[in-house]
Enzyme design. Structure first.
Site, PDB file in Angstrom:
ATOM      1  CB  CYS A 281       2.895  -5.287  -0.930  1.00  0.00           C
ATOM      2  SG  CYS A 281       1.775  -6.479  -0.811  1.00  0.00           S
ATOM      3  CG  HIS A 329       3.583  -6.480  -5.106  1.00  0.00           C
ATOM      4  ND1 HIS A 329       4.275  -6.754  -3.720  1.00  0.00           N
ATOM      5  CD2 HIS A 329       3.727  -5.434  -5.008  1.00  0.00           C
ATOM      6  CE1 HIS A 329       5.030  -5.780  -3.402  1.00  0.00           C
ATOM      7  NE2 HIS A 329       4.998  -5.449  -4.820  1.00  0.00           N
ATOM      8  CG  HIS A 341       6.240  -1.668  -5.172  1.00  0.00           C
ATOM      9  ND1 HIS A 341       6.350  -2.857  -4.806  1.00  0.00           N
ATOM     10  CD2 HIS A 341       7.006  -1.142  -4.685  1.00  0.00           C
ATOM     11  CE1 HIS A 341       7.377  -3.107  -5.359  1.00  0.00           C
ATOM     12  NE2 HIS A 341       8.319  -1.583  -5.344  1.00  0.00           N
TER      13      HIS A 341
END
Length: 366
Positions: A281, A329, A341
């Site tokens: 990520c 994240h 993402h």
């Protein structure tokens, strides 16, 4: 006369009594075995497996960001150590040159008979020549003293540099040990997730994957961090969705970051990866903004401090959006409540709504 009582007879006589005793012992042994061993874990439903797998993937992502941070520190320490070693080598070469120069002076003095320069000058009969040579000798003495001072300074500098290099080497070994620990933690979480998914029947697995097809946080990871590179119908739909209509970015750099992220849709998630063929990520957001000429730090918990914090209601395309209380994240906001993402192993880079995970904050980079 003493009374004689007939002993009581067992209701089971002979072979029957022996059989009953054997069964009783076997029952007791069986009970002991079951008491001493753990009961088999009850079969989990597909929903319970999904919940556990989602939790394990989230924990693996936390460990991944710690791994990324430890690796970044180890790389920085290794680079610094290499620079120190190069500088030490240059200084050592310079020191050797200085020492050779001093050696030449000492050799010349020895060949001159070892007389003190003042004595040799005093023996000169011509006063003018005496004064000229005296001035030259004084300058030579000053140069020699300066050379000695320079040698001493280089020696001190080299000793200090080597001490700093030893300290940096100790730091590097500590960071490398941390990298190994975090790598083991990630692999353990992913391995446990794979084991859970293997307990599903083929039909349950198919239903689970079909239900998860539209959600980056619910995709099934069937392998380690290198899985998920196939261009599935879901990832093609994500690419088509991201390509529909231009995003009105606040500036050209944000537009470039979003354009780069769009081009990565469908590429696999690999923990610790920063491109160009796979990403985690924070590796994706770092690469996207690097394409726009902006340098971001490596991890989610450092990227959140790389710009100006903005609220969820202030979000603009190009902003970094962060999730979970541990800031584990990150995605790149593209407007309309959507982001691009890299979700997790088994789920390729995609477009997803920002409300599918607990929102933790946002940062405007430029």
């Amino acid at each position: 006369m003493a009374a004689h009582r007939k002993p009581k007879q067992s209701p089971l006589g002979g072979q029957a009594a022996r059989t009953a005793a054997t069964l009783a012992l076997a029952s007791a042994a069986t009970a002991t075995v079951f008491e001493g061993s753990g009961h088999a874990e009850p079969r989990l439903t597909a929903a319970q497996v999904k919940a556990k797998v989602d939790r394990l993937y989230q924990e693996a992502e936390v460990a991944t960001e710690k791994y990324n941070g430890a690796k970044e520190k180890a790389d920085a320490a290794r680079d610094a150590l290499d620079r120190m070693r190069d500088e030490s080598a240059r200084r050592t070469e310079r020191l050797n040159t200085m020492r050779n120069g001093l050696g030449s002076i000492a050799t010349a003095q020895y060949r001159a008979g070892g007389l003190d320069p003042a004595v040799r000058l005093a023996l000169t009969s011509d006063p003018a020549q005496y004064l000229a040579r005296a001035a030259i000798a004084e300058k030579a003495g000053e140069r020699q003293a300066a050379a000695i001072t320079s040698v001493r300074r280089e020696l001190t500098g080299i000793r200090q540099l080597r001490a700093e290099a030893d300290e940096r080497l100790t730091q590097l070994r500590g960071h490398e040990a941390d990298v190994r620990r975090q790598k083991a933690a990630v692999q353990a979480k992913l391995g446990e997730a794979r084991s859970l998914l293997a307990r599903l029947t083929a039909e349950e697995r198919a239903r689970y994957e079909a239900a998860a097809a539209g959600s980056g946080r619910s995709d099934t990871g069937s392998d380690s961090g290198s899985v998920g590179g196939t261009d599935t119908a879901g990832s093609r739909a994500d690419r088509d969705s991201a390509a529909r209509g231009p995003v009105t970015a606040p500036n050209s750099r944000a537009a470039q970051a979003i354009s780069f992220a769009r081009d990565q849709i469908g590429k696999p998630y690999v923990w610790g990866a920063t491109g160009p063929s796979a990403y985690d990520c924070s590796g994706l957001t770092q690469a996207a903004w690097r394409s726009a000429g902006v340098s971001l730090p490596r991890t989610t918990y450092t990227q959140i401090n790389a710009g100006r914090r903005v609220s969820q209601s202030e979000l603009a395309p190009g902003d970094l959006v962060f999730f979970y209380s541990g800031i584990s994240h990150v995605g790149l906001y593209i407007g309309g409540g959507q982001m691009i993402h890299a979700p997790r192993p088994g789920a390729p880079v995609r477009v997803a709504p920002i409300d599918e995970m607990p929102f933790a904050g946002a940062t405007r980079v430029a």
